[in-house]
Scaffold this motif. Structure first.
Motif, PDB file in Angstrom:
ATOM      1  N   UNK A 206       0.775  -1.201   0.146  1.00 53.92           N
ATOM      2  CA  UNK A 206       0.089   0.181   0.184  1.00 53.92           C
ATOM      3  C   UNK A 206       0.957   1.430   0.148  1.00 53.92           C
ATOM      4  N   UNK A 207       2.229   0.993   0.450  1.00 49.33           N
ATOM      5  CA  UNK A 207       2.764   2.261   0.365  1.00 49.33           C
ATOM      6  C   UNK A 207       4.302   1.700  -0.158  1.00 49.33           C
ATOM      7  N   UNK A 208       4.674   1.923  -1.375  1.00 50.14           N
ATOM      8  CA  UNK A 208       5.909   1.185  -1.929  1.00 50.14           C
ATOM      9  C   UNK A 208       7.101   2.191  -1.434  1.00 50.14           C
ATOM     10  N   UNK A 209       6.671   3.610  -1.606  1.00 51.04           N
ATOM     11  CA  UNK A 209       7.812   4.559  -0.985  1.00 51.04           C
ATOM     12  C   UNK A 209       8.424   4.273   0.226  1.00 51.04           C
ATOM     13  N   UNK A 210       7.363   3.856   1.286  1.00 49.89           N
ATOM     14  CA  UNK A 210       7.957   3.704   2.792  1.00 49.89           C
ATOM     15  C   UNK A 210       8.646   2.591   2.463  1.00 49.89           C
ATOM     16  N   UNK A 211       8.225   1.523   1.734  1.00 50.72           N
ATOM     17  CA  UNK A 211       8.787   0.086   1.845  1.00 50.72           C
ATOM     18  C   UNK A 211      10.344   0.270   1.435  1.00 50.72           C
ATOM     19  N   UNK A 212      10.538   0.911   0.330  1.00 50.54           N
ATOM     20  CA  UNK A 212      11.856   1.127  -0.280  1.00 50.54           C
ATOM     21  C   UNK A 212      12.671   1.959   0.518  1.00 50.54           C
ATOM     22  N   UNK A 213      12.023   3.103   1.358  1.00 46.91           N
ATOM     23  CA  UNK A 213      12.802   3.803   2.410  1.00 46.91           C
ATOM     24  C   UNK A 213      13.427   2.982   3.610  1.00 46.91           C
ATOM     25  N   UNK A 214      12.661   1.811   3.824  1.00 46.93           N
ATOM     26  CA  UNK A 214      13.006   0.979   5.040  1.00 46.93           C
ATOM     27  C   UNK A 214      14.125   0.154   4.735  1.00 46.93           C
ATOM     28  N   UNK A 215      14.529   0.153   3.616  1.00 47.97           N
ATOM     29  CA  UNK A 215      15.635  -0.830   3.127  1.00 47.97           C
ATOM     30  C   UNK A 215      17.048   0.155   2.860  1.00 47.97           C
ATOM     31  N   UNK A 216      16.733   1.533   3.263  1.00 46.23           N
ATOM     32  CA  UNK A 216      18.191   2.290   3.191  1.00 46.23           C
ATOM     33  C   UNK A 216      19.008   1.778   4.352  1.00 46.23           C
ATOM     34  N   UNK A 217      18.637   1.532   5.331  1.00 45.68           N
ATOM     35  CA  UNK A 217      19.562   1.099   6.568  1.00 45.68           C
ATOM     36  C   UNK A 217      20.448  -0.008   6.088  1.00 45.68           C
ATOM     37  N   UNK A 218      19.770  -0.940   5.556  1.00 44.52           N
ATOM     38  CA  UNK A 218      20.559  -2.269   4.788  1.00 44.52           C
ATOM     39  C   UNK A 218      21.735  -1.869   3.927  1.00 44.52           C
ATOM     40  N   UNK A 219      21.474  -0.820   3.095  1.00 42.50           N
ATOM     41  CA  UNK A 219      22.526  -0.320   2.628  1.00 42.50           C
ATOM     42  C   UNK A 219      23.763   0.195   3.141  1.00 42.50           C
ATOM     43  N   UNK A 220      23.379   1.024   4.121  1.00 44.54           N
ATOM     44  CA  UNK A 220      24.192   1.536   5.050  1.00 44.54           C
ATOM     45  C   UNK A 220      25.005   0.400   5.845  1.00 44.54           C
ATOM     46  N   UNK A 221      24.432  -0.671   6.123  1.00 43.36           N
ATOM     47  CA  UNK A 221      25.261  -1.636   6.776  1.00 43.36           C
ATOM     48  C   UNK A 221      25.895  -2.618   5.956  1.00 43.36           C
ATOM     49  N   UNK A 222      25.607  -2.637   4.823  1.00 43.32           N
ATOM     50  CA  UNK A 222      26.153  -3.454   4.006  1.00 43.32           C
ATOM     51  C   UNK A 222      27.504  -2.578   3.538  1.00 43.32           C
ATOM     52  N   UNK A 223      27.376  -1.645   3.220  1.00 38.89           N
ATOM     53  CA  UNK A 223      28.694  -0.557   2.950  1.00 38.89           C
ATOM     54  C   UNK A 223      29.592  -0.406   4.110  1.00 38.89           C
ATOM     55  N   UNK A 224      29.081  -0.716   5.311  1.00 37.20           N
ATOM     56  CA  UNK A 224      29.918  -0.671   6.495  1.00 37.20           C
ATOM     57  C   UNK A 224      30.564  -1.920   6.687  1.00 37.20           C
ATOM     58  N   UNK A 225      30.196  -3.094   6.084  1.00 33.37           N
ATOM     59  CA  UNK A 225      30.704  -4.515   6.065  1.00 33.37           C
ATOM     60  C   UNK A 225      31.737  -4.469   4.769  1.00 33.37           C
ATOM     61  N   UNK A 226      31.608  -3.680   3.984  1.00 28.90           N
ATOM     62  CA  UNK A 226      32.768  -3.686   2.907  1.00 28.90           C
ATOM     63  C   UNK A 226      31.853  -3.950   1.589  1.00 28.90           C
ATOM     64  N   UNK A 227      30.802  -3.971   1.475  1.00 32.05           N
ATOM     65  CA  UNK A 227      30.194  -4.506   0.160  1.00 32.05           C
ATOM     66  C   UNK A 227      30.475  -3.353  -1.044  1.00 32.05           C
ATOM     67  N   UNK A 228      30.860  -3.696  -2.001  1.00 29.01           N
ATOM     68  CA  UNK A 228      31.402  -2.719  -2.993  1.00 29.01           C
ATOM     69  C   UNK A 228      30.100  -2.027  -3.480  1.00 29.01           C
ATOM     70  N   UNK A 229      29.421  -2.722  -3.969  1.00 30.97           N
ATOM     71  CA  UNK A 229      27.933  -2.050  -4.691  1.00 30.97           C
ATOM     72  C   UNK A 229      27.172  -1.237  -3.600  1.00 30.97           C
ATOM     73  N   UNK A 230      27.032  -1.655  -2.392  1.00 27.03           N
ATOM     74  CA  UNK A 230      26.394  -0.699  -1.248  1.00 27.03           C
ATOM     75  C   UNK A 230      27.106   0.292  -1.023  1.00 27.03           C
TER      76      UNK A 230
END
Length: 329
Positions: A206-230
């Motif tokens: 019902x709210x894809x915008x908020x659903x996608x925004x909720x995944x942003x913290x995962x990008x940050x965590x993956x980047x902190x772990x060294x993932x090149x794409x993130x």
């Protein structure tokens, strides 16, 4: 929380699209009551519901503080969309009769700005669900850059990062992009079994915008772990945010400090680190959430000084989970 014997009360309300925070302080800045409720953006919720949310928070805070309405010397509402004339009219029609000139209304970006500048001129750079840079200059002029919504803007926002992350996972699934740890993280986060099931999950929300925004913290965590794409996505987002701030400074024509706000910049994220590394401006990291900016402005507009002692009191009460942020629509 109970009040002291002091009977000069000031109210601040910071309201965005997802939540609203109200607080009461004395003339010394000591916060004696705080309450949280649903979002209060009049552009995304029916006005009667927004009004009831605001009134419920006021009742809650007054009860906590042991304060009576006639003891309130100033109120500052920093609400999303409140710089628009029609929204100002709605708020004024609902509350002006009982509060008169004690009530001041502005948008929530100003609340976030003042949590870092305590009422002084500056720029606020917000990265939450959306993104925007908003300036208030010494002569009172205002300038905004970005904040145009998820269809045509919001670069560097939580929504943008989440969307880019899902796109990267699907590209990897297709064999068109580099493998990334985001694949397993997003599959788990959204409760699906494979990347191709993300489409039905997101488009059916019902709210894809908020659903996608909720995944942003995962990008940050993956980047902190060294993932090149993130890491690449975080750097791209940081560059977009710095661009917003620089363009806003150019519009303002002043070398104003830039307050970092919003869920993605309020804490020590990889995104904030990247922004600070790229920034060529003075960056301010607030010590308190935006509702304290509302309280500070309520005090200032009542003619009281927001000196070092008052600021210390305003910063002392920092509830867990209350991040600096804002949403300007």
């Amino acid at each position: 929380m109970r009040s002291s014997e002091q009977r000069r009360w000031f109210v601040g309300i910071d309201g965005g699209g997802s939540k609203t925070t109200a607080a009461v302080c004395g003339a010394d800045g000591q916060i004696v009551a705080l309450a949280m409720g649903e979002g209060s953006n009049p552009l995304s919720r029916p006005w009667p519901e927004v009004e009831e949310t605001l009134r419920a928070l006021l009742r809650d805070c007054f009860q906590q503080a042991g304060a009576a309405a006639h003891e309130v010397e100033g109120l500052f509402f920093g609400l999303a969309g409140a710089d628009r004339p029609q929204v100002q009219t709605q708020i004024a029609n609902a509350f002006r009769a009982e509060w008169g000139e004690r009530l001041q209304i502005d948008n929530d970006a100003v609340a976030a700005l003042y949590s870092g500048t305590w009422g002084e001129p500056g720029i606020v750079l917000i990265a939450g669900t959306g993104s925007i840079a908003y300036a208030l200059t010494a002569d009172g002029s205002r300038h905004r850059v970005g904040g145009w919504g998820y269809l045509v803007g919001d670069e560097g926002s939580g929504y943008d990062l989440g969307r880019q992350a899902v796109a990267a996972v699907l590209r990897a699934f297709d064999g068109r992009g580099d493998p990334t740890a985001l694949t397993g993280m997003l599959v788990s986060h959204y409760g699906v079994e494979a990347p191709d099931q993300l489409i039905a999950r997101l488009y059916g929300s019902p709210n894809p915008r908020r659903e996608l925004a909720g995944a942003a913290i995962l990008v940050d965590r993956a980047a902190a772990a060294g993932d090149e794409v993130a890491g690449r996505l975080v750097r791209q987002a940081a560059a977009s945010l710095v661009e917003l701030a620089e363009a806003c400074r150019a519009k303002a024509g002043e070398r104003l400090p830039v307050v970092l706000a919003g869920g993605l910049l309020a804490s020590d994220t990889m995104l904030r680190r990247a922004v600070l590394q790229m920034a060529r401006f003075e960056a301010v990291l607030p010590d308190a959430p935006p509702v304290t900016g509302c309280l500070a402005e309520a005090l200032r507009r009542a003619g009281l000084s927001v000196n070092a002692a008052v600021r210390k009191n305003l910063c002392r009460y920092h509830p867990e989970g209350e991040a600096n942020g804002g949403e300007l629509v």
